[in-house]
Design a protein around this motif. Sequence first.
Motif, PDB file in Angstrom:
ATOM      1  N   ARG A 198       0.799  -1.132  -0.003  1.00 57.12           N
ATOM      2  CA  ARG A 198       0.070  -0.096  -0.085  1.00 57.12           C
ATOM      3  C   ARG A 198       1.060   1.227   0.137  1.00 57.12           C
ATOM      4  O   ARG A 198       0.414   2.264  -0.541  1.00 57.12           O
ATOM      5  CB  ARG A 198      -0.937  -0.068   1.147  1.00 57.12           C
ATOM      6  CG  ARG A 198      -1.978  -1.028   1.061  1.00 57.12           C
ATOM      7  CD  ARG A 198      -3.336  -1.008   2.006  1.00 57.12           C
ATOM      8  NE  ARG A 198      -2.698  -1.689   3.221  1.00 57.12           N
ATOM      9  CZ  ARG A 198      -2.763  -2.871   3.467  1.00 57.12           C
ATOM     10  NH1 ARG A 198      -3.362  -3.720   2.700  1.00 57.12           N
ATOM     11  NH2 ARG A 198      -2.478  -3.538   5.033  1.00 57.12           N
ATOM     12  N   ARG A 223      -9.193  -3.895  -2.664  1.00 55.43           N
ATOM     13  CA  ARG A 223      -9.487  -3.601  -1.279  1.00 55.43           C
ATOM     14  C   ARG A 223      -8.583  -2.419  -0.676  1.00 55.43           C
ATOM     15  O   ARG A 223      -8.811  -1.651   0.205  1.00 55.43           O
ATOM     16  CB  ARG A 223      -9.274  -4.862  -0.384  1.00 55.43           C
ATOM     17  CG  ARG A 223     -10.379  -5.817  -0.485  1.00 55.43           C
ATOM     18  CD  ARG A 223     -10.326  -6.777   0.790  1.00 55.43           C
ATOM     19  NE  ARG A 223      -9.431  -7.693   0.075  1.00 55.43           N
ATOM     20  CZ  ARG A 223      -9.517  -8.769  -0.254  1.00 55.43           C
ATOM     21  NH1 ARG A 223     -10.911  -9.030  -0.453  1.00 55.43           N
ATOM     22  NH2 ARG A 223      -8.507  -9.706  -0.383  1.00 55.43           N
ATOM     23  N   ASP A 224      -7.045  -2.656  -1.149  1.00 56.92           N
ATOM     24  CA  ASP A 224      -6.322  -1.496  -0.998  1.00 56.92           C
ATOM     25  C   ASP A 224      -6.886  -0.111  -1.305  1.00 56.92           C
ATOM     26  O   ASP A 224      -6.740   0.868  -0.493  1.00 56.92           O
ATOM     27  CB  ASP A 224      -4.994  -1.747  -1.576  1.00 56.92           C
ATOM     28  CG  ASP A 224      -4.138  -3.058  -0.948  1.00 56.92           C
ATOM     29  OD1 ASP A 224      -4.605  -3.259  -0.069  1.00 56.92           O
ATOM     30  OD2 ASP A 224      -3.317  -3.477  -1.884  1.00 56.92           O
ATOM     31  N   HIS A 272      -9.878   0.781  -1.795  1.00 53.70           N
ATOM     32  CA  HIS A 272     -11.100   1.488  -1.336  1.00 53.70           C
ATOM     33  C   HIS A 272     -10.770   1.717   0.199  1.00 53.70           C
ATOM     34  O   HIS A 272     -11.227   2.795   0.787  1.00 53.70           O
ATOM     35  CB  HIS A 272     -12.091   0.198  -0.982  1.00 53.70           C
ATOM     36  CG  HIS A 272     -12.627   0.070  -2.215  1.00 53.70           C
ATOM     37  ND1 HIS A 272     -13.623   0.923  -2.698  1.00 53.70           N
ATOM     38  CD2 HIS A 272     -12.954  -1.111  -3.138  1.00 53.70           C
ATOM     39  CE1 HIS A 272     -14.292   0.577  -3.993  1.00 53.70           C
ATOM     40  NE2 HIS A 272     -13.973  -0.743  -3.951  1.00 53.70           N
ATOM     41  N   LEU A 273      -9.604   1.042   0.765  1.00 54.21           N
ATOM     42  CA  LEU A 273      -9.068   1.755   2.037  1.00 54.21           C
ATOM     43  C   LEU A 273      -8.751   3.170   1.917  1.00 54.21           C
ATOM     44  O   LEU A 273      -8.890   4.162   2.625  1.00 54.21           O
ATOM     45  CB  LEU A 273      -7.797   0.947   2.660  1.00 54.21           C
ATOM     46  CG  LEU A 273      -7.089   1.302   3.779  1.00 54.21           C
ATOM     47  CD1 LEU A 273      -7.957   1.205   4.801  1.00 54.21           C
ATOM     48  CD2 LEU A 273      -5.875   0.596   4.117  1.00 54.21           C
ATOM     49  N   PHE A 274      -7.648   3.539   0.858  1.00 56.96           N
ATOM     50  CA  PHE A 274      -7.482   4.970   0.561  1.00 56.96           C
ATOM     51  C   PHE A 274      -8.653   5.759   0.058  1.00 56.96           C
ATOM     52  O   PHE A 274      -8.649   6.914   0.567  1.00 56.96           O
ATOM     53  CB  PHE A 274      -6.606   4.920  -0.591  1.00 56.96           C
ATOM     54  CG  PHE A 274      -5.125   4.212  -0.284  1.00 56.96           C
ATOM     55  CD1 PHE A 274      -4.472   4.666   0.751  1.00 56.96           C
ATOM     56  CD2 PHE A 274      -4.541   3.431  -1.328  1.00 56.96           C
ATOM     57  CE1 PHE A 274      -3.273   4.087   1.196  1.00 56.96           C
ATOM     58  CE2 PHE A 274      -3.231   2.811  -0.879  1.00 56.96           C
ATOM     59  CZ  PHE A 274      -2.636   3.171   0.306  1.00 56.96           C
ATOM     60  N   ARG A 297     -11.562   5.476   1.476  1.00 56.87           N
ATOM     61  CA  ARG A 297     -12.333   6.003   2.742  1.00 56.87           C
ATOM     62  C   ARG A 297     -11.436   6.926   3.725  1.00 56.87           C
ATOM     63  O   ARG A 297     -11.950   7.876   4.430  1.00 56.87           O
ATOM     64  CB  ARG A 297     -12.408   4.670   3.775  1.00 56.87           C
ATOM     65  CG  ARG A 297     -13.480   3.816   3.085  1.00 56.87           C
ATOM     66  CD  ARG A 297     -13.756   2.607   4.159  1.00 56.87           C
ATOM     67  NE  ARG A 297     -12.797   1.708   4.702  1.00 56.87           N
ATOM     68  CZ  ARG A 297     -12.186   0.786   3.949  1.00 56.87           C
ATOM     69  NH1 ARG A 297     -12.994   0.224   2.969  1.00 56.87           N
ATOM     70  NH2 ARG A 297     -11.527  -0.122   4.456  1.00 56.87           N
ATOM     71  N   GLN A 298     -10.282   7.009   3.246  1.00 57.67           N
ATOM     72  CA  GLN A 298      -9.290   7.926   3.946  1.00 57.67           C
ATOM     73  C   GLN A 298      -9.415   9.375   3.155  1.00 57.67           C
ATOM     74  O   GLN A 298      -8.881  10.344   3.788  1.00 57.67           O
ATOM     75  CB  GLN A 298      -7.827   7.458   4.036  1.00 57.67           C
ATOM     76  CG  GLN A 298      -7.768   6.175   4.884  1.00 57.67           C
ATOM     77  CD  GLN A 298      -6.290   5.554   5.081  1.00 57.67           C
ATOM     78  OE1 GLN A 298      -5.427   6.026   4.038  1.00 57.67           O
ATOM     79  NE2 GLN A 298      -6.112   4.709   5.486  1.00 57.67           N
ATOM     80  N   GLU A 323      -1.205   6.945   8.653  1.00 54.04           N
ATOM     81  CA  GLU A 323      -0.814   6.091   7.955  1.00 54.04           C
ATOM     82  C   GLU A 323      -0.603   4.697   8.650  1.00 54.04           C
ATOM     83  O   GLU A 323      -0.219   4.504   9.656  1.00 54.04           O
ATOM     84  CB  GLU A 323       0.260   6.413   6.988  1.00 54.04           C
ATOM     85  CG  GLU A 323       1.738   6.710   7.580  1.00 54.04           C
ATOM     86  CD  GLU A 323       2.681   6.868   6.616  1.00 54.04           C
ATOM     87  OE1 GLU A 323       3.078   5.919   6.307  1.00 54.04           O
ATOM     88  OE2 GLU A 323       3.016   8.099   6.532  1.00 54.04           O
ATOM     89  N   GLU A 324      -0.814   3.504   7.718  1.00 49.24           N
ATOM     90  CA  GLU A 324      -0.669   2.214   8.299  1.00 49.24           C
ATOM     91  C   GLU A 324       0.933   1.882   8.830  1.00 49.24           C
ATOM     92  O   GLU A 324       1.175   1.336   9.948  1.00 49.24           O
ATOM     93  CB  GLU A 324      -0.924   1.247   7.402  1.00 49.24           C
ATOM     94  CG  GLU A 324      -2.162   1.110   6.816  1.00 49.24           C
ATOM     95  CD  GLU A 324      -2.590   0.015   5.768  1.00 49.24           C
ATOM     96  OE1 GLU A 324      -2.922  -1.065   6.176  1.00 49.24           O
ATOM     97  OE2 GLU A 324      -2.529   0.299   4.881  1.00 49.24           O
ATOM     98  N   VAL A 348      -5.675   5.924  10.685  1.00 47.79           N
ATOM     99  CA  VAL A 348      -5.438   4.573  11.190  1.00 47.79           C
ATOM    100  C   VAL A 348      -5.221   4.488  12.773  1.00 47.79           C
ATOM    101  O   VAL A 348      -4.425   4.978  13.316  1.00 47.79           O
ATOM    102  CB  VAL A 348      -4.383   4.035  10.319  1.00 47.79           C
ATOM    103  CG1 VAL A 348      -3.980   2.570  10.651  1.00 47.79           C
ATOM    104  CG2 VAL A 348      -4.102   4.453   8.806  1.00 47.79           C
TER     105      VAL A 348
END
Length: 265
Positions: free
Chosen positions: A20, A51-52, A54-56, A58-59, A198-199, A230
């Motif tokens: 990511r 999925r990666d 969509h995570l970004f 949502r952020q 960030e992760e 996160v």
Amino acid sequence: MNHQNERNQTSDTLDGINRRQLILQKLEEQGEVSVNALAQEFSVSPMTIRRDLHLFARQGILETHYGGAHLCKDRNKIPDFPARIEKMLRYKQAIGRTAASFIKEGDTIFLDSGTTSVQITKYFPDVHATLITNSMTAILQLGTNRKLKLVVAPGTYREQIGGTLDISTVEFLRRYHVNKSFIGTMFCSTDFGMTTSEELDAELKRTLCAQSDQSFLLADHTKFTGNSLVKFTEFWDYDYIITNKELDPALQDQVRKLNPNLILC
């Protein structure tokens, strides 16, 4: 405990974070990315890439579209380290002074690169100790302290956090167990916990907290008013929460219900 499974899970977690981080770098450089191209490059399924992305999404970093994604034009920017360290400086210094008072002769210590936690370096006691850190400020401030064994975490220097941070940083810190860890946060809320931007930074802070006998969360009162992207820990994961006395009394009560060891300075 099955240590092989534990190592595999850790490797999978770091592989995902690294992927990511590289996707985000490509987005910054190119402005947009393709799901199929990324899946082929990283040898994962298109569903994993989606999925990666969509995570970004949502952020608020990007917007997805058919077959890929592009950067949001109005996405939020994180202020750089020098700008953040000036904000609320006197409160951060009071927290750093209080935190430093917990350091004793012979301690081994984790110190992250947060703008509040690095204030400890100004008040570091006259003791023999081992300090493990990714903070450039700590290195510059304490590098000539002859009583201190300074262990510097490797990685890529990131101006935004004032220290090193990449996969190698986290892997290096996983090798150590210490007496005390001092950890900052971008935000901390009683309904969601501690968050950062960030992760990879979240994984680093999670590691520091988990691999110490005593852990200290350092956060000035303005950090208790929101959430970042996160989550990395909960209030009850720490032995002590140190903040300044300007924290709203109602919030003080809420925090004490989650962790009674709230220290005001």
